[in-house]
Design a protein around this motif. Structure first.
Motif, PDB file in Angstrom:
ATOM      1  N   ARG A   1     -13.095 -65.962  20.281  1.00  0.00           N
ATOM      2  CA  ARG A   1     -14.494 -66.375  20.146  1.00  0.00           C
ATOM      3  C   ARG A   1     -14.980 -66.156  18.725  1.00  0.00           C
ATOM      4  N   HIS A   2     -15.960 -66.962  18.301  1.00  0.00           N
ATOM      5  CA  HIS A   2     -16.515 -66.835  16.943  1.00  0.00           C
ATOM      6  C   HIS A   2     -16.907 -65.390  16.643  1.00  0.00           C
ATOM      7  N   GLU A   3     -17.584 -64.768  17.611  1.00  0.00           N
ATOM      8  CA  GLU A   3     -18.111 -63.423  17.376  1.00  0.00           C
ATOM      9  C   GLU A   3     -17.020 -62.355  17.321  1.00  0.00           C
ATOM     10  N   ASP A   4     -15.805 -62.692  17.757  1.00  0.00           N
ATOM     11  CA  ASP A   4     -14.701 -61.730  17.726  1.00  0.00           C
ATOM     12  C   ASP A   4     -13.711 -61.982  16.579  1.00  0.00           C
ATOM     13  N   MET A   5     -13.946 -63.036  15.813  1.00  0.00           N
ATOM     14  CA  MET A   5     -12.972 -63.427  14.790  1.00  0.00           C
ATOM     15  C   MET A   5     -12.764 -62.342  13.727  1.00  0.00           C
ATOM     16  N   GLU A   6     -13.832 -61.728  13.265  1.00  0.00           N
ATOM     17  CA  GLU A   6     -13.719 -60.737  12.201  1.00  0.00           C
ATOM     18  C   GLU A   6     -12.907 -59.527  12.670  1.00  0.00           C
ATOM     19  N   THR A   7     -13.222 -59.027  13.859  1.00  0.00           N
ATOM     20  CA  THR A   7     -12.494 -57.881  14.401  1.00  0.00           C
ATOM     21  C   THR A   7     -11.029 -58.228  14.618  1.00  0.00           C
ATOM     22  N   MET A   8     -10.777 -59.413  15.167  1.00  0.00           N
ATOM     23  CA  MET A   8      -9.406 -59.827  15.444  1.00  0.00           C
ATOM     24  C   MET A   8      -8.617 -59.996  14.141  1.00  0.00           C
ATOM     25  N   SER A   9      -9.235 -60.570  13.140  1.00  0.00           N
ATOM     26  CA  SER A   9      -8.557 -60.758  11.855  1.00  0.00           C
ATOM     27  C   SER A   9      -8.175 -59.423  11.240  1.00  0.00           C
ATOM     28  N   SER A  10      -9.050 -58.433  11.417  1.00  0.00           N
ATOM     29  CA  SER A  10      -8.768 -57.092  10.916  1.00  0.00           C
ATOM     30  C   SER A  10      -7.566 -56.482  11.630  1.00  0.00           C
ATOM     31  N   CYS A  11      -7.500 -56.678  12.953  1.00  0.00           N
ATOM     32  CA  CYS A  11      -6.366 -56.161  13.732  1.00  0.00           C
ATOM     33  C   CYS A  11      -5.059 -56.833  13.320  1.00  0.00           C
ATOM     34  N   VAL A  12      -5.121 -58.137  13.094  1.00  0.00           N
ATOM     35  CA  VAL A  12      -3.935 -58.890  12.687  1.00  0.00           C
ATOM     36  C   VAL A  12      -3.394 -58.351  11.367  1.00  0.00           C
ATOM     37  N   ALA A  72       0.216 -64.165  13.197  1.00  0.00           N
ATOM     38  CA  ALA A  72      -0.706 -64.716  14.189  1.00  0.00           C
ATOM     39  C   ALA A  72      -1.663 -65.721  13.560  1.00  0.00           C
ATOM     40  N   GLU A  73      -1.959 -66.770  14.312  1.00  0.00           N
ATOM     41  CA  GLU A  73      -3.010 -67.718  13.958  1.00  0.00           C
ATOM     42  C   GLU A  73      -4.098 -67.591  15.004  1.00  0.00           C
ATOM     43  N   THR A  74      -5.319 -67.315  14.554  1.00  0.00           N
ATOM     44  CA  THR A  74      -6.442 -67.151  15.471  1.00  0.00           C
ATOM     45  C   THR A  74      -7.546 -68.132  15.096  1.00  0.00           C
ATOM     46  N   ALA A  75      -8.214 -68.666  16.110  1.00  0.00           N
ATOM     47  CA  ALA A  75      -9.308 -69.620  15.883  1.00  0.00           C
ATOM     48  C   ALA A  75     -10.087 -69.764  17.186  1.00  0.00           C
ATOM     49  N   PRO A  76     -11.365 -70.151  17.085  1.00  0.00           N
ATOM     50  CA  PRO A  76     -12.138 -70.378  18.310  1.00  0.00           C
ATOM     51  C   PRO A  76     -11.652 -71.595  19.098  1.00  0.00           C
ATOM     52  N   PHE A  77     -11.030 -72.551  18.398  1.00  0.00           N
ATOM     53  CA  PHE A  77     -10.570 -73.770  19.077  1.00  0.00           C
ATOM     54  C   PHE A  77      -9.426 -74.377  18.273  1.00  0.00           C
ATOM     55  N   PHE A  78      -8.391 -74.838  18.959  1.00  0.00           N
ATOM     56  CA  PHE A  78      -7.251 -75.476  18.309  1.00  0.00           C
ATOM     57  C   PHE A  78      -7.195 -76.943  18.741  1.00  0.00           C
ATOM     58  N   ASN A  79      -7.317 -77.849  17.781  1.00  0.00           N
ATOM     59  CA  ASN A  79      -7.240 -79.273  18.101  1.00  0.00           C
ATOM     60  C   ASN A  79      -5.823 -79.695  18.489  1.00  0.00           C
ATOM     61  N   ASP A  80      -4.835 -78.900  18.083  1.00  0.00           N
ATOM     62  CA  ASP A  80      -3.440 -79.241  18.361  1.00  0.00           C
ATOM     63  C   ASP A  80      -2.832 -78.321  19.422  1.00  0.00           C
ATOM     64  N   MET A  81      -3.639 -77.925  20.396  1.00  0.00           N
ATOM     65  CA  MET A  81      -3.155 -76.987  21.409  1.00  0.00           C
ATOM     66  C   MET A  81      -1.982 -77.555  22.204  1.00  0.00           C
TER      67      MET A  81
END
Length: 374
Positions: free
Chosen positions: A225-236, A243-252
């Motif tokens: 989720r948008h609101e979790d991106m910063e925390t997740m990026s820090s963990c990565v 890891a690739e993280t995003a709220p939505f992947f057009n090529d899922m």
């Protein structure tokens, strides 16, 4: 020359829009003009939707017990039905098809009141509230997981399966290729429009518990989720995860085709897409889903051996780490699960549903359609 306009109505989430999109492609191939009526939430999905026009009508969810809020929602739905009646009178569609979600209620009610042929498609193993409200009024019910011959309307229910997008059909041509010891292991994690937050919290801890050799093999795609991106990026960064993280992947679809394992919720479209492509999955039903439809969807795929189902309350980071450790060291088991999932898939669902739509548009009875299908 167009055979006429088919008006598709879908709620504004991927689970409703994606099956409608798959049907739209088939109807366009057969010479129909396709229009979509939805709410403003569907805009992020509309880019690839092959509609000649997209219409937004007022709609509201009746979720509150507050009488004032309920009254406001009913007024919005009434306004939406009036707008839908005007739209249908102008477009003169040959049939209106609903895919669930409250935005489908105004156009389907309008269609039935105007005498326009109408049908609904229910993606889940348990019928949603909007479709329940419409089921008695329409000529036919198509089901992704609904069994024929049972339920409140057995005579007009046909199990078509859930239509999947052309991108999923293309991805299904990619054979499953097991990841052996020392080779990269592609893990796809997503939670749909609801329920991704849990995975954002659980996955980094689970990955940290893996042996270094397994952690180095992982190549992760995770919806966040948008609101979790910063925390997740820090963990990565902290865990040095690939890891690739995003709220939505057009090529899922392509990412699922490349996956060795999928960990996800069990919405109807998700379960259908995984099975058509044929990928092993750990399904975690969204615990707050209305009518527990996700649990029923997951059970349907698990019964074939194509997936493992674990309740969120039982899925700790430690359990995720244990599952990953086991399956990453057992590629043969994952290959068997992939084969079982693919066998359960219904890649021709869009064609069958298009046949059904044409039958209803021609004002044939569902009994006649069932008889000619056998």
């Amino acid at each position: 020359m167009s055979k006429g306009i088919v008006l598709l109505a879908a709620g504004g989430t991927g689970g409703h829009v994606f099956p409608a999109e798959a049907l739209a492609y088939k109807l366009k191939e057969r010479g129909y003009s396709v229009h979509l009526v939805t709410d403003s939430r569907a805009e992020r999905y509309a880019g690839k939707f092959p509609a000649d026009e997209i219409h937004v009508v007022p709609s509201a969810t009746i979720a509150s017990k507050n009488p004032v809020a309920v009254g406001r929602s009913l007024w919005t739905l009434w306004s939406g039905m009036r707008a839908a009646k005007t739209l249908i009178a102008r477009l003169k569609p040959v049939v209106v098809v609903g895919f669930g979600g409250y935005p489908t209620v105004p156009p389907l009610l309008a269609a039935t009141r105007l005498g326009v042929p109408a049908m609904i498609h229910e993606q889940n193993a348990v019928m949603g509230r909007a479709n329940k409200a419409l089921a008695s009024r329409v000529q036919a019910i198509a089901g992704g997981f609904l069994p024929e011959g049972t339920g409140l309307f057995p005579d007009k229910t046909v199990t078509t399966g859930n239509p999947v997008r052309p991108a999923i059909i293309a991805a299904a041509k990619v054979p499953y290729s097991p990841s052996n010891a020392g080779e990269p292991f592609n893990l796809v994690v997503f939670g749909g429009s609801q329920g991704a937050q849990y995975f954002s919290k659980a996955m980094p801890t689970a990955i940290s518990l893996l042996d270094e050799e397994l952690r180095d093999r992982l190549r992760i795609t995770q919806q966040v989720r948008h609101e979790d991106m910063e925390t997740m990026s820090s963990c990565v960064a902290q865990l040095k995860m690939s890891a690739e993280t995003a709220p939505f992947f057009n090529d899922m679809a392509e990412r699922l085709a490349a996956a060795h394992l999928v960990i996800c919720r069990s919405g109807a479209s998700t379960v259908s897409e995984i099975s058509v492509i044929g990928r092993p999955a750990v399904l975690v039903p969204y615990p707050h889903a209305l009518d527990h439809d996700q649990a029923a969807n997951a059970a349907a795929l698990a019964a074939t051996g194509g997936a493992k189902v674990i309740a969120q309350a039982e899925l700790s980071p430690e359990k995720i780490a244990a599952i990953l450790t086991q399956v990453m060291n057992d590629p043969e088991k994952l290959a068997r699960m992939a084969a079982a999932a693919k066998q359960a898939g219904k890649p021709d669902a869009a064609n069958l549903l298009a046949d059904m739509v044409e039958a209803i548009a021609a004002r044939r009875t569902i009994a006649d359609f069932k008889g000619k299908r056998v």
